[in-house]
Write a protein that holds these residues in place. Structure first.
Motif, PDB file in Angstrom:
ATOM      1  N   GLY A  23       0.825  -1.213   0.000  1.00  0.00           N
ATOM      2  CA  GLY A  23       0.000   0.000   0.000  1.00  0.00           C
ATOM      3  C   GLY A  23       0.852   1.253   0.000  1.00  0.00           C
ATOM      4  N   SER A  24       1.817   1.308   0.924  1.00  0.00           N
ATOM      5  CA  SER A  24       2.635   2.510   1.021  1.00  0.00           C
ATOM      6  C   SER A  24       3.553   2.633  -0.177  1.00  0.00           C
ATOM      7  N   ALA A  26       3.030   2.008  -3.301  1.00  0.00           N
ATOM      8  CA  ALA A  26       2.378   2.704  -4.401  1.00  0.00           C
ATOM      9  C   ALA A  26       2.242   4.184  -4.110  1.00  0.00           C
ATOM     10  N   MET A  27       2.037   4.507  -2.800  1.00  0.00           N
ATOM     11  CA  MET A  27       1.876   5.909  -2.410  1.00  0.00           C
ATOM     12  C   MET A  27       3.135   6.716  -2.679  1.00  0.00           C
ATOM     13  N   PHE A  28       4.288   6.096  -2.447  1.00  0.00           N
ATOM     14  CA  PHE A  28       5.529   6.881  -2.501  1.00  0.00           C
ATOM     15  C   PHE A  28       6.302   6.618  -3.784  1.00  0.00           C
TER      16      PHE A  28
END
Lengths: 121, 701
Positions: free
Chosen positions: B48-49, B51-53
């Motif tokens: 999840g993270s 893809a965020m960063f």
């Protein structure tokens, strides 16, 4: 008065991003690492909006939403799920539990701001 | 973002450490549920993270692993030693990937592919769900369609009564629609029950929104995304925006029928009658008033929109000789007077029919007056243009480099005000070039660009227009001005004055003349002339200056000269008008108080001593004065001065009439106006009255 936003996520980097984004917009952010921590952190403060991850240890997002909705002062507080689940059943379960809306990860900071503004007016 | 990426890297290292521990334990106790959860959560967070960063490769890589562990959680797959070693290998792979600089080649794509394939092999065929692959962030960008087309939508938003229960407040949603374009919101409250039956936690309102926007329909749907299943939302395109439709917009019946608010046979039945259609519908009880209002709003919204488009296409100008306009404004002025008289008579006779007519005439007259005044308005830009040439010529002559900037040319002002403005502005700009802007060498020495700037701008501010001239020159020389003021006897040598107070000396009448200005390095050429001419038509002058940084002179002007807002007062049997713009407040003056001041004309207003002018004396009125008089306190250029009158009647908007040549030399009266009953009221010229009173004082001294 600045609005208080409770950000619940077990990922520190997401919490950091959320805080950074919202504080820049003038909101106050209270961070919690999971549902249990969130319920402890809201003691004695007034929260205007809750952003919560779904998959967390101790108490997960759905459980947190249910617990919050059971508190009378949180019955009408907007609660937004931050979720990677594109499964509709997870989103459905959250909505059933009383979530106001959701943001699908990955999201852009602008998306977060626009959702928060939509709910806080 | 880099900071956030670093935070992600640190987090991944931590998670991987935890993950490895969990995996090793899991190898020992393959059925331990908590451990499986721990592995799943760690993978989930990394994905999840990631893809965020911007670590899309990690997100894609962990996705398959997460799917496998999800199946293990559900009991479909079991924990095997092969799975553990494969997962451990993927930990190493993630570690390598997270250390890659952004945009660099993935650590080892073939190895990643190998691991992914191995995991994929474990997934039973039907569970491989392509929809679960995280969408690349770029796809999330909202697409805005054609920016130029303004499309009008009808949005019917019918929230279910339980909408509040999930924390939704509909108002921000409506506000958000307003941000999308020109929105017209109509609220229907017809479902609102009796107070006793009302559930305060239920939503009974619903809304119709007519929205003209250049966003597409998805942007509108997006606003309602969280409430889709808690409300009925219907979005219909009602105007395309591009083609010019010669036909009028749909009739109200058509709109209602199209929306499904009425049935066709009801519509036909109603059409046979002759009243306004909306009225008939309401009377017949077929639809609710707010429903018709909503339809009317839609009709009006689209009509206005189309009218605006038409106007934009067909705007033309007509040239009319100005004397014709003046004649019209005069006639309108007389009409305003007569109308006031009509209203007065109507109320005296107390005839309801007459009152009704007079009120209608009052409304029409007011509209006519506003329109007539609007015709006299001209953009100020026409005067600005001539200054460009003046600045160029004057600066070349003086060997200075000046950049002249104008702003707000489109600001509209009464024609007469613009005509009177020319000379004062010439004075001010001349001063700026002559005394404000320094020579290029001097500017360089002061660390400024050799080219000076003079900015002329106009802007609206309430019922006034502000015109300011700003230069970045030397600023006013306060010391020199103060010395001069002492010389002239305007200030005592030991007075301690603020810079602002000192600057105002240059506005004082007779402070300096062109002859002696050359001996002063500051300014002052005819500034008193500027002040008096601006004040003659109800304006005021303000100076702001910082030594070394330049000067700004701001003229505050009334929008129009033909009509003023005044305060109607009486003195004896006569009526007078004091321009409302300069009135601050009214206080009472009793005999006792007058005695206490021992004959001096001052009164105490909230700890401030305010001098007043006794108008009865000025106009030599003999009639007996009332026991309690009124002081109208005015403020001109930060100075408060009172005017004693018998009675204050109230605010009065009035048309100014010139007094005629015979009365040209009368001091203290700027014009006259005719009252509703035909009597004449004189308009007082506050500034002249003050000057007059000061002269009088000097003579006595």
């Amino acid at each position: 008065m600045a609005r208080n936003i409770l950000s619940v996520d077990d990922s520190a980097s997401i919490r950091q991003l959320v805080s950074f984004t919202l504080k820049k917009e003038g909101y106050e952010v209270i961070e919690a690492v999971d549902g249990k921590d969130a319920l402890a952190k809201i003691q004695g403060v007034c929260v205007d909006l809750v952003l919560t991850d779904l998959n967390m240890p101790n108490l997960d997002g759905i459980g947190l939403i249910k617990a919050l909705r059971a508190i009378s002062s949180y019955r009408f507080t907007p609660i937004v799920m931050l979720t990677t689940e594109s499964h509709t059943d997870k989103k459905e379960a959250g909505k059933q539990a009383g979530a106001t809306g959701w943001i699908v990860k990955p999201f852009k900071p602008e998306q977060l701001i626009s959702v928060v503004k939509r709910l806080l007016g | 973002m880099d900071e956030n990426r670093q935070a992600y890297r640190e987090e991944v290292h931590e998670l991987l450490g935890d993950l490895e521990d969990a995996l090793i334990e899991l190898e020992q106790t393959p059925d331990e549920r908590d451990l499986i959860d721990r592995v799943f959560r760690a993978m989930h967070t990394i994905k999840g993270s990631g893809a965020m960063f911007g670590f899309e490769d990690i997100a894609a890589f962990t996705h398959t692993i997460e799917t496998v562990y999800d199946l293990i959680r559900e009991g479909i797959l079991g924990v095997t030693p092969e799975l553990i070693s494969l997962t451990l290998a993927s930990c190493d792979q993630i570690k390598a990937m997270v250390e890659e600089p952004q945009g660099g080649e993935s650590a080892d794509t073939s190895k990643a592919q190998e691991i992914t394939d191995a995991f994929k092999a474990m997934i039973p065929a039907e569970d491989e769900n392509p929809a679960m692959v995280p969408a690349p962030a770029d796809d999330l960008k909202k697409e805005i369609q054609d920016n130029t087309a303004q499309i009008t939508y009808r949005i019917r938003f019918r929230p279910h009564t339980d909408i509040f229960a999930n924390g939704t407040n509909p108002i921000p949603l409506l506000n958000e629609l307003k941000y999308l374009g020109d929105a017209h919101v109509i609220c229907h409250l017809n479902n609102l029950p009796e107070l006793t039956d009302m559930d305060p936690e239920a939503c009974y309102a619903n809304w119709d929104i007519i929205l003209t926007t250049n966003h597409d329909v998805n942007a509108i749907r997006d606003v309602f995304i969280f409430v889709e299943d808690l409300s009925d939302i219907d979005i219909t395109k009602i105007d395309e925006g591009s083609e010019i439709d010669q036909d009028d917009y749909k009739r109200i019946g058509e709109i209602l029928f199209e929306r499904g608010d009425i049935k066709l046979n009801d519509l036909e039945l109603m059409l046979n009658r002759q009243k306004r259609f909306g009225e008939i519908l309401i009377e017949s009880g077929k639809v609710n008033r707010s429903v018709v209002q909503s339809a009317l709003a839609e009709q009006e919204h689209v009509r206005n929109l189309r009218k605006k488009r038409m106007v934009q296409d067909t705007t033309t100008n007509i040239r009319v000789p100005s004397h014709k306009l003046d004649a019209m404004v005069n006639l309108v002025g007389e009409m305003v007077t007569m109308q006031a008289r009509l209203t007065q008579i109507a109320h005296q006779k107390n005839d309801p029919d007459l009152i009704l007519v007079s009120e209608e005439v009052e409304r029409l007259t007011a509209e006519l007056r506003d329109n007539a005044m609007g015709i006299r308005m001209l953009p100020i830009g026409t005067t600005f243009a001539k200054f460009k040439r003046m600045v160029r010529d004057l600066s070349t002559e003086l060997g200075k480099e000046v950049d002249f900037i104008t702003q707000g040319e489109e600001t509209e002002l009464d024609k007469t005000v613009i005509e009177k403005l020319g000379d004062p502005l010439v004075h001010i700009i001349r001063n700026s070039i002559d005394h404000g802007i320094e020579l290029p060498q001097k500017r360089k020495a002061a660390g400024k660009p050799p080219q000076g700037t003079i900015e002329l701008r106009a802007e609206h501010s309430g019922a006034n227009v502000l015109i300011s001239v700003h230069d970045d020159g030397a600023g006013l020389d306060t010391d020199a001005i103060f010395k001069k003021a002492v010389e002239k006897g305007l200030a005592s040598p030991d007075a301690s004055l603020t810079d602002k107070e000192i600057h105002e000396f240059i506005l004082a009448p007779g402070f300096s003349t062109a002859k002696n200005v050359s001996s002063v390095s500051g300014r002052g050429v005819g500034m008193d002339v500027v002040t008096s001419s601006i004040e003659s038509f109800g304006g005021s002058v303000e100076i702001r200056s910082v030594r070394g940084n330049g000067t700004t002179i701001t003229l505050k002007l009334p929008l129009t000269l033909a009509i003023i807002d005044g305060l109607l007062v009486t003195l004896g049997d006569d009526l007078y008008v004091i321009p409302l713009g300069s009135v601050v407040e009214c206080v009472e003056l009793t005999k006792k108080e007058r005695k206490r001041a021992h004959g001096r004309h001052v009164t105490k207003v909230r700890d401030d001593l305010v001098p007043y002018i006794y108008l009865r004396e000025v106009f030599s009125l003999g009639s007996p004065k009332p026991a309690i008089e009124q002081i109208v306190i005015t403020q001109i250029n930060e100075r408060r001065i009172g005017f004693v009158v018998d009675k204050v009647i109230g605010e009065y908007q009035t048309v100014i009439k010139n007094l005629g040549k015979l009365f040209k030399n009368i001091d203290g009266v700027s014009g006259a106006t005719i009252m509703g009953d035909g009597t004449v009221a004189l308009i007082l010229d506050i500034t002249r009255l003050i000057v007059h009173a000061e002269d009088e004082d000097c003579r006595i001294a």
